[in-house]
Scaffold this motif. Structure first.
Motif, short mmCIF file in Angstrom:
data_model
loop_
_atom_site.label_atom_id
_atom_site.label_comp_id
_atom_site.label_asym_id
_atom_site.label_seq_id
_atom_site.Cartn_x
_atom_site.Cartn_y
_atom_site.Cartn_z
N ILE A 1 19.21 14.81 -17.74
CA ILE A 1 19.35 14.10 -19.21
C ILE A 1 19.80 12.55 -19.15
CG2 ILE A 1 21.44 14.47 -21.27
CD1 ILE A 1 21.43 17.62 -19.77
N LEU A 2 19.13 11.96 -20.60
CA LEU A 2 18.95 10.52 -20.61
C LEU A 2 20.61 10.44 -21.68
CD1 LEU A 2 18.67 7.27 -20.80
CD2 LEU A 2 16.97 8.24 -22.56
N TRP A 3 21.39 10.06 -21.65
CA TRP A 3 22.98 9.48 -22.15
C TRP A 3 22.48 8.47 -23.13
CZ3 TRP A 3 26.37 12.64 -23.97
CH2 TRP A 3 26.56 14.26 -22.99
N SER A 4 22.03 8.16 -24.24
CA SER A 4 22.23 7.58 -25.43
C SER A 4 23.29 7.35 -26.23
CB SER A 4 21.12 7.49 -25.89
OG SER A 4 20.36 8.00 -26.92
N SER A 5 23.66 6.32 -27.06
CA SER A 5 24.53 6.14 -28.55
C SER A 5 24.48 4.93 -28.72
CB SER A 5 26.05 5.67 -27.42
OG SER A 5 27.09 5.51 -28.57
N ALA A 6 24.92 5.27 -30.59
CA ALA A 6 24.76 4.13 -31.28
C ALA A 6 25.50 4.01 -32.27
CB ALA A 6 23.24 4.80 -32.92
N SER A 7 25.28 2.74 -32.93
CA SER A 7 26.60 2.41 -34.28
C SER A 7 26.19 1.52 -34.41
CB SER A 7 28.10 2.15 -33.47
OG SER A 7 27.55 1.09 -33.29
N PRO A 8 26.84 0.94 -35.81
CA PRO A 8 26.38 0.38 -36.63
C PRO A 8 27.38 -1.23 -35.51
CG PRO A 8 28.62 1.34 -38.15
CD PRO A 8 27.64 2.38 -36.53
N GLY A 9 27.04 -2.32 -36.41
CA GLY A 9 27.32 -3.34 -35.73
C GLY A 9 26.56 -4.83 -35.65
N VAL A 10 27.52 -5.54 -35.85
CA VAL A 10 26.61 -7.25 -35.16
C VAL A 10 27.71 -7.94 -33.97
CG1 VAL A 10 25.81 -7.47 -38.17
CG2 VAL A 10 28.25 -8.48 -37.70
N ALA A 11 26.62 -8.68 -34.00
CA ALA A 11 26.80 -8.90 -32.97
C ALA A 11 26.53 -10.87 -32.72
CB ALA A 11 26.97 -9.00 -31.11
N ALA A 12 27.43 -11.58 -31.86
CA ALA A 12 26.59 -12.95 -32.39
C ALA A 12 26.95 -14.15 -31.06
CB ALA A 12 26.79 -13.49 -33.07
N ARG A 13 26.77 -14.76 -30.60
CA ARG A 13 27.28 -15.38 -29.14
C ARG A 13 28.14 -16.67 -29.67
NH1 ARG A 13 27.69 -13.77 -24.86
NH2 ARG A 13 27.68 -15.62 -23.32
#
Length: 308
Positions: free
Chosen positions: A217-229
């Motif tokens: 079973i591969l465990w994955s996830s998802a969510s909204p969000g933004v990211a930057a350095r």
């Protein structure tokens, strides 16, 4: 940690994003949500049938995985889903993952007159549909006779090339059992790492107790969000999210922090991803559901999540 990507939009938008993701070479899968409304409180926003988009993307792309994340069980009979899924699997050369869940956006069912029974019934249907689909895609005759769905004792064709089944949701006890028995992947929506770890551990125990290798079973996830350095890029994109969703920046960040959604600038997004990985998550699909325009630089977002 592997990285996927979940997006949505009209054909030109999802096609451009899929080709961009494939060209990057470090995004292993593109997921599209299966909803008939973009937002429950905004029925005027257009929404497409993304299973049709995924079939078209199977032709337009050549290496990236494709996934529906996820299809509500009452949208389509599992017999229809089986035929659609093995067809997309064939077109893509074995790159398709069919995601299924109980459904949650009540407005889309109400507005289109689709069945939306109580959660207990939907979970029954979800479990039976996963059992039906597992039987249908396994070579040989594997009849299934449930309360809601049935499959005769015959050998359905065509056989899939490499069709995978994904479950999706909040990972409650019944979902854990369904995952342990039938799923190749479970997309457990992002949450605090301690809670994620508990749900993974419980499901792995169930899989082992039912004679299945938990590592299948591969465990994955998802969510909204933004990211930057850097803070400037992050602030610009966060302002764009606030504008699109009619929420304040403070409310968005507070919600994301409370729920454990990876986001932020500097090392924070990559650190949050690392914590999810430590909890058992193997693939993360950032939900980049906004337009890919001057406000939102998807390369900047993905590089920050990957710690680059």
């Amino acid at each position: 940690m592997e990285f996927g990507l979940q997006t949505r939009g009209d054909w030109e938008s999802v096609r451009a994003t899929a080709l961009w993701a494939e060209a990057r070479g470090d995004i292993v899968a593109l997921g599209l949500p299966d909803h008939y409304l973009a937002r429950g409180n905004k029925p005027e926003e257009p929404a497409w049938d993304h299973l049709v988009h995924l079939a078209a993307l199977a032709v337009e792309t050549s290496t990236i995985g494709l996934a529906s994340i996820v299809s509500p069980v009452t949208f389509r009979h599992p017999g229809s889903l089986y035929k659609m899924a093995v067809t997309i699997d064939e077109i893509s050369g074995g790159r398709f993952t069919l995601g299924l869940g109980a459904g949650w956006m009540q407005e889309e069912f109400t507005m289109f007159g689709l069945p939306y029974p109580d959660l207990k019934t939907r979970m029954e249907m979800y479990e039976e549909a996963m059992a039906f689909l597992r039987a249908a895609i396994t070579p040989g005759a594997h009849p299934f006779d449930g309360k809601h769905f049935r499959l005769d004792a015959f050998d359905p064709h065509p056989y899939p090339i490499n069709l995978r089944l994904m479950g999706g949701g909040a990972g409650g006890p019944k979902a854990q059992r369904i995952t342990a028995l039938y799923a190749d992947e479970y997309n457990l929506y992002a949450r605090k790492p301690s809670e994620y770890m508990e749900k993974v551990a419980a499901t792995r125990e169930l899989a082992a107790a039912n004679g299945r290798d938990p590592d299948e079973i591969l465990w994955s996830s998802a969510s909204p969000g933004v990211a930057a350095r850097n803070k400037e890029d992050y602030s610009r994109m966060l302002e764009g999210v606030a504008e699109l969703t009619n929420q304040t920046i403070e409310h968005i960040e507070t919600t994301w922090d409370e729920r454990g959604y990876p986001h932020g600038w500097g090392s924070k997004p990559a650190d949050m991803i690392a914590a999810l990985e430590e909890a058992g998550c193997q693939r993360f699909y950032p939900q980049l559901l906004m337009p890919r325009d001057q406000r939102f630089d998807f390369d900047v977002i993905m590089d920050a999540y990957m710690g680059r």
